[in-house]
Design a protein around this motif. Structure first.
Motif, short mmCIF file in Angstrom:
data_model
loop_
_atom_site.label_atom_id
_atom_site.label_comp_id
_atom_site.label_asym_id
_atom_site.label_seq_id
_atom_site.Cartn_x
_atom_site.Cartn_y
_atom_site.Cartn_z
N ILE A 20 38.93 54.65 -84.22
CA ILE A 20 38.46 54.36 -82.78
C ILE A 20 38.21 52.75 -82.52
O ILE A 20 38.47 52.10 -81.57
CB ILE A 20 37.12 55.12 -82.76
N HIS A 38 35.27 43.25 -87.12
CA HIS A 38 34.90 43.58 -88.50
C HIS A 38 35.08 44.68 -89.14
O HIS A 38 35.66 45.55 -88.66
CB HIS A 38 33.03 43.76 -87.91
N GLU A 41 36.76 46.07 -95.51
CA GLU A 41 38.12 45.77 -96.28
C GLU A 41 38.04 44.05 -96.48
O GLU A 41 37.37 43.34 -95.87
CB GLU A 41 39.36 46.19 -95.62
N LEU A 68 27.67 47.25 -94.06
CA LEU A 68 27.03 47.34 -93.26
C LEU A 68 26.11 48.46 -93.65
O LEU A 68 24.80 48.63 -92.91
CB LEU A 68 27.60 47.79 -91.67
N ILE A 144 29.13 53.37 -80.23
CA ILE A 144 30.13 54.61 -80.45
C ILE A 144 29.27 55.74 -81.05
O ILE A 144 28.68 55.54 -82.40
CB ILE A 144 31.05 54.36 -81.42
N PRO A 189 32.14 60.29 -78.31
CA PRO A 189 33.38 61.10 -78.70
C PRO A 189 33.10 62.79 -79.08
O PRO A 189 32.34 62.91 -79.93
CB PRO A 189 34.07 60.33 -79.72
N GLY A 190 34.14 63.50 -78.64
CA GLY A 190 34.39 64.71 -79.18
C GLY A 190 35.64 64.45 -80.65
O GLY A 190 35.66 63.38 -80.80
N TRP A 191 35.95 65.54 -81.04
CA TRP A 191 36.89 65.58 -82.23
C TRP A 191 37.98 64.48 -81.88
O TRP A 191 38.75 64.57 -80.66
CB TRP A 191 37.54 66.82 -82.54
N PRO A 195 40.70 58.94 -89.42
CA PRO A 195 40.55 59.58 -90.66
C PRO A 195 39.14 60.08 -90.97
O PRO A 195 38.72 60.83 -91.85
CB PRO A 195 40.50 58.16 -91.66
N ILE A 197 37.50 62.45 -89.83
CA ILE A 197 37.47 63.80 -89.64
C ILE A 197 38.31 64.58 -90.60
O ILE A 197 38.48 65.76 -90.72
CB ILE A 197 37.62 64.46 -88.21
N1 LIG Z 1 36.79 60.70 -85.21
C1 LIG Z 1 35.92 61.60 -84.53
O1 LIG Z 1 36.06 62.78 -84.32
C2 LIG Z 1 34.61 60.68 -84.06
C3 LIG Z 1 33.75 61.86 -83.16
C4 LIG Z 1 32.42 61.31 -82.72
C5 LIG Z 1 32.12 60.11 -83.31
N2 LIG Z 1 32.92 59.14 -83.99
C6 LIG Z 1 32.35 57.95 -84.34
O2 LIG Z 1 33.32 56.88 -84.18
C7 LIG Z 1 33.16 55.75 -84.95
C8 LIG Z 1 34.44 55.40 -85.71
O3 LIG Z 1 34.90 56.34 -86.25
P1 LIG Z 1 36.48 57.04 -86.39
O4 LIG Z 1 36.69 58.19 -86.08
O5 LIG Z 1 37.05 55.72 -86.08
O6 LIG Z 1 36.53 56.74 -88.31
P2 LIG Z 1 37.15 55.89 -89.23
O7 LIG Z 1 36.71 56.54 -90.55
O8 LIG Z 1 38.46 55.70 -89.00
O9 LIG Z 1 36.15 54.63 -88.85
C9 LIG Z 1 34.87 54.26 -89.36
C10 LIG Z 1 35.00 52.83 -89.49
O10 LIG Z 1 33.56 52.37 -90.18
C11 LIG Z 1 33.89 51.29 -91.02
N3 LIG Z 1 32.90 51.66 -92.03
C12 LIG Z 1 32.47 52.63 -92.86
N4 LIG Z 1 31.56 52.47 -93.71
C13 LIG Z 1 31.07 51.04 -93.60
C14 LIG Z 1 30.09 50.15 -94.03
N5 LIG Z 1 29.42 50.53 -95.19
N6 LIG Z 1 30.37 48.75 -93.72
C15 LIG Z 1 31.21 48.43 -92.86
N7 LIG Z 1 31.93 49.45 -92.17
C16 LIG Z 1 32.07 50.61 -92.56
C17 LIG Z 1 35.34 52.07 -91.79
O11 LIG Z 1 35.74 51.12 -92.53
C18 LIG Z 1 36.03 52.27 -90.44
O12 LIG Z 1 36.60 51.23 -89.94
C19 LIG Z 1 32.05 56.43 -85.85
O13 LIG Z 1 30.89 55.94 -85.44
C20 LIG Z 1 31.95 57.99 -85.77
O14 LIG Z 1 30.92 58.45 -86.00
C21 LIG Z 1 34.14 59.58 -84.25
#
Ligand SMILES: NC(=O)c1ccc[n+]([C@@H]2O[C@H](COP(=O)([O-])OP(=O)(O)OC[C@H]3O[C@@H](n4cnc5c(N)ncnc54)[C@H](O)[C@@H]3O)[C@@H](O)[C@H]2O)c1
Length: 264
Positions: A20, A38, A41, A68, A144, A189-191, A195, A197
Motif C-alpha cells: 500500500i 521511507h 530496507e 520504526l 493507514i 482498508p479491508g483485505w 504481502p 496478508i
Molecule cells: N493488506 C491489507 O489487507 C491491509 C488491511 C488493512 C490495513 N493494512 C495496513 O496497511 C499498511 C501497509 O501494509 P501493506 O498491506 O502494504 O503490507 P506490507 O507488508 O506490504 O507493508 C508494510 C510496510 O511496513 C514496513 N515495515 C514493517 N515493519 C517495519 C519497521 N519495523 N520499520 C519500518 N518499516 C516497517 C514494511 O517494510 C512494509 O514496507 C499497514 O499499516 C497495514 O496494517 C493492510
C-alpha cells in the motif's frame, strides 16, 4: 485528481517500498508531489525504488531508512526526511506489521512490536511533522489504519489495539490542528492484495489442501462483501483525494475502503 501544484507539495510515506505504501507514493508522485519514501530496507534498494518513481513521474524522490520499532529512529524520521529533501507537507503513516494468535498465547514481544510500529511511530512522526505544517498553514496527514480500527476479528489483539488507537489518535490530532489548514484522517482498508496478508492466506489455504485461491475466496466470503482483494492502488487513489483541496473540509474521519466489510 491533483494536489495543488503551487507550491509543489512534499510527501513523506512510511513503509513505501512495497504494498500500500508504494502504491500511495506512486499515486502522490503521479499527482505532482515530490515524494520521500521511507523503508526498513537498505539505502541502496530504497534509492533504486525512489529513482524509478522519479523517472516514471518527473517529480523529485528520495529514500530514508529507519527501523520504526525503535522510538529513537521513529522520532528522528521527519528530521531525516527534511535533510533528504525538505519538511514534509504531507505525512502518510503507513508502515505496519501483523501477528495473529489467540490471546492466551499472544507473545509480549509481538504485542510491543505491533504497538511500536503501527501506533507509536505514527504518534512520533505526527509530533515531529505538525510544527512545519502549522508554520506553513497547510498540511495533510493520512494514517493507514484498518477495518480493524473500527471492528474486531479474533486472534488480532495487538493489531486491534494499535489500529483502534490510531483512529482515536488521529481524531485528537485533527482537532488540535483543524484551524491551521491541516487535516488528519485515517484510511481503513479491508483485505488488500499485499504481502502483509500472506501468512493469513497460507493458513486459510491449508484448510483447502493448500489451494491458495480457495483460501482467498473463503477469507473474503467471511468478511468482505465485494468478494475481491482490493488493489493497493485504490488506497493510493483515496490518499490522493484526502490530500487534495477537494477534501480540505474532511478531518478526523476514519474512512473504510473495505468492499463493504464494515457495512455489515
Ligand atoms: N493488506 C491489507 O489487507 C491491509 C488491511 C488493512 C490495513 N493494512 C495496513 O496497511 C499498511 C501497509 O501494509 P501493506 O498491506 O502494504 O503490507 P506490507 O507488508 O506490504 O507493508 C508494510 C510496510 O511496513 C514496513 N515495515 C514493517 N515493519 C517495519 C519497521 N519495523 N520499520 C519500518 N518499516 C516497517 C514494511 O517494510 C512494509 O514496507 C499497514 O499499516 C497495514 O496494517 C493492510
Amino acid at each position: 485528481m491533483s494536489i495543488s501544484p503551487s507550491p509543489r507539495r512534499c510527501a513523506l510515506v512510511t513503509g513505501a517500498t512495497q504494498g500500500i505504501g508504494l502504491a500511495i507514493a506512486g499515486r502522490l508522485a503521479a499527482s505532482g508531489c515530490d515524494v520521500i519514501l521511507h523503508g526498513i530496507e537498505a539505502q541502496e534498494l530504497g534509492t533504486r525504488v525512489a529513482g524509478s518513481l522519479a523517472q516514471a513521474t518527473g517529480v523529485h524522490a528520495a529514500y530514508v531508512q529507519a527501523d520504526l520499532s525503535s522510538q529513537e529512529a521513529a522520532a528522528d524520521l521527519v528530521d531525516q526526511a527534511t535533510r533528504a529533501m525538505r519538511s514534509p507537507d504531507i505525512l502518510i503513516n503507513n508502515a505496519g506489521i501483523q501477528h495473529t494468535c489467540p490471546i492466551e498465547s499472544f507473545p509480549t514481544d509481538r504485542w510491543n512490536a505491533i504497538l511500536a510500529v503501527n501506533l507509536t511511530a505514527a504518534f512520533l512522526a505526527m509530533r515531529a511533522a505538525v510544527p512545519g505544517m502549522r508554520a506553513r498553514g497547510w498540511g495533510r496527514i493520512v494514517n493507514i489504519a484498518s477495518v480493524h480500527g473500527l471492528v474486531a476479528s479474533v486472534n488480532k489483539a495487538a493489531y486491534l489495539a494499535a489500529k483502534h488507537g490510531l483512529v482515536g489518535l488521529s481524531k485528537g490530532v485533527a482537532l488540535e490542528t483543524a484551524a491551521q489548514g491541516i487535516t488528519v484522517n485515517c484510511i481503513c482498508p479491508g483485505w488488500t492484495d499485499t504481502p502483509i496478508i500472506a501468512p493469513q492466506i497460507e493458513a486459510r489455504a491449508a484448510l483447502f489442501a493448500g489451494d491458495r485461491q480457495a483460501g482467498i475466496r473463503d477469507l473474503l466470503r467471511e468478511k468482505q462483501p465485494n468478494l475481491t482483494l482490493l488493489p493497493p492502488e485504490r488506497m493510493g487513489d483515496v490518499a490522493v483525494f484526502l490530500c487534495s483541496d477537494a477534501a480540505s473540509g474532511i478531518t478526523g474521519v476514519a474512512l473504510p475502503v473495505d468492499g463493504g466489510w464494515t457495512a455489515q
